[in-house]
Design a protein around this motif. Sequence first.
Motif, PDB file in Angstrom:
ATOM      1  N   TYR A 194       0.829  -1.207   0.000  1.00  0.00           N
ATOM      2  CA  TYR A 194       0.000   0.000   0.000  1.00  0.00           C
ATOM      3  C   TYR A 194       0.864   1.259   0.000  1.00  0.00           C
ATOM      4  N   ALA A 195       1.951   1.262   0.752  1.00  0.00           N
ATOM      5  CA  ALA A 195       2.850   2.428   0.769  1.00  0.00           C
ATOM      6  C   ALA A 195       3.452   2.660  -0.615  1.00  0.00           C
ATOM      7  N   GLN A 196       3.840   1.594  -1.290  1.00  0.00           N
ATOM      8  CA  GLN A 196       4.407   1.720  -2.638  1.00  0.00           C
ATOM      9  C   GLN A 196       3.390   2.269  -3.630  1.00  0.00           C
ATOM     10  N   LEU A 197       2.131   2.035  -3.350  1.00  0.00           N
ATOM     11  CA  LEU A 197       1.058   2.543  -4.205  1.00  0.00           C
ATOM     12  C   LEU A 197       0.593   3.941  -3.794  1.00  0.00           C
ATOM     13  N   ALA A 198       1.348   4.553  -2.856  1.00  0.00           N
ATOM     14  CA  ALA A 198       1.012   5.881  -2.326  1.00  0.00           C
ATOM     15  C   ALA A 198      -0.353   5.886  -1.645  1.00  0.00           C
ATOM     16  N   ARG A 199      -0.668   4.763  -1.010  1.00  0.00           N
ATOM     17  CA  ARG A 199      -1.919   4.627  -0.261  1.00  0.00           C
ATOM     18  C   ARG A 199      -1.577   4.021   1.097  1.00  0.00           C
ATOM     19  N   PRO A 200      -0.891   4.779   1.964  1.00  0.00           N
ATOM     20  CA  PRO A 200      -0.413   4.216   3.223  1.00  0.00           C
ATOM     21  C   PRO A 200      -1.536   3.644   4.080  1.00  0.00           C
ATOM     22  N   ALA A 201      -1.186   2.599   4.796  1.00  0.00           N
ATOM     23  CA  ALA A 201      -2.116   1.935   5.711  1.00  0.00           C
ATOM     24  C   ALA A 201      -1.340   1.624   6.988  1.00  0.00           C
ATOM     25  N   ASN A 202      -1.054   2.665   7.748  1.00  0.00           N
ATOM     26  CA  ASN A 202      -0.216   2.518   8.933  1.00  0.00           C
ATOM     27  C   ASN A 202      -0.966   2.064  10.171  1.00  0.00           C
ATOM     28  N   THR A 203      -2.283   2.163  10.151  1.00  0.00           N
ATOM     29  CA  THR A 203      -3.093   1.759  11.310  1.00  0.00           C
ATOM     30  C   THR A 203      -4.091   0.693  10.883  1.00  0.00           C
ATOM     31  N   LYS A 204      -4.709   0.056  11.870  1.00  0.00           N
ATOM     32  CA  LYS A 204      -5.751  -0.934  11.552  1.00  0.00           C
ATOM     33  C   LYS A 204      -6.919  -0.275  10.831  1.00  0.00           C
ATOM     34  N   VAL A 205      -7.241   0.938  11.217  1.00  0.00           N
ATOM     35  CA  VAL A 205      -8.341   1.653  10.569  1.00  0.00           C
ATOM     36  C   VAL A 205      -8.026   1.880   9.091  1.00  0.00           C
ATOM     37  N   GLU A 206      -6.797   2.303   8.811  1.00  0.00           N
ATOM     38  CA  GLU A 206      -6.409   2.515   7.416  1.00  0.00           C
ATOM     39  C   GLU A 206      -6.369   1.195   6.644  1.00  0.00           C
TER      40      GLU A 206
END
Length: 64
Positions: A36-48
């Motif tokens: 997701y980070a590589q796709l510029a769509r970070p998901a750093n939390t469970k909510v994300e």
Amino acid sequence: MLALYATGLGAKAVAQRLNVTENTVADHIRRIRTVYAQLARPANTKVELYQRGLEDGFLPPPTS
């Protein structure tokens, strides 16, 4: 794994349900977050992670 983790279970509970180690769960979640980070769509939390899973069709939409 994403569905279980992102909808609220901890890594230990996910590992027990899937009969894998916590390290395996952590590794998969780390890899998912990296993609997701590589796709510029970070998901750093469970909510994300949950939001991304919904957006990408990996999780069913919540029911009313």
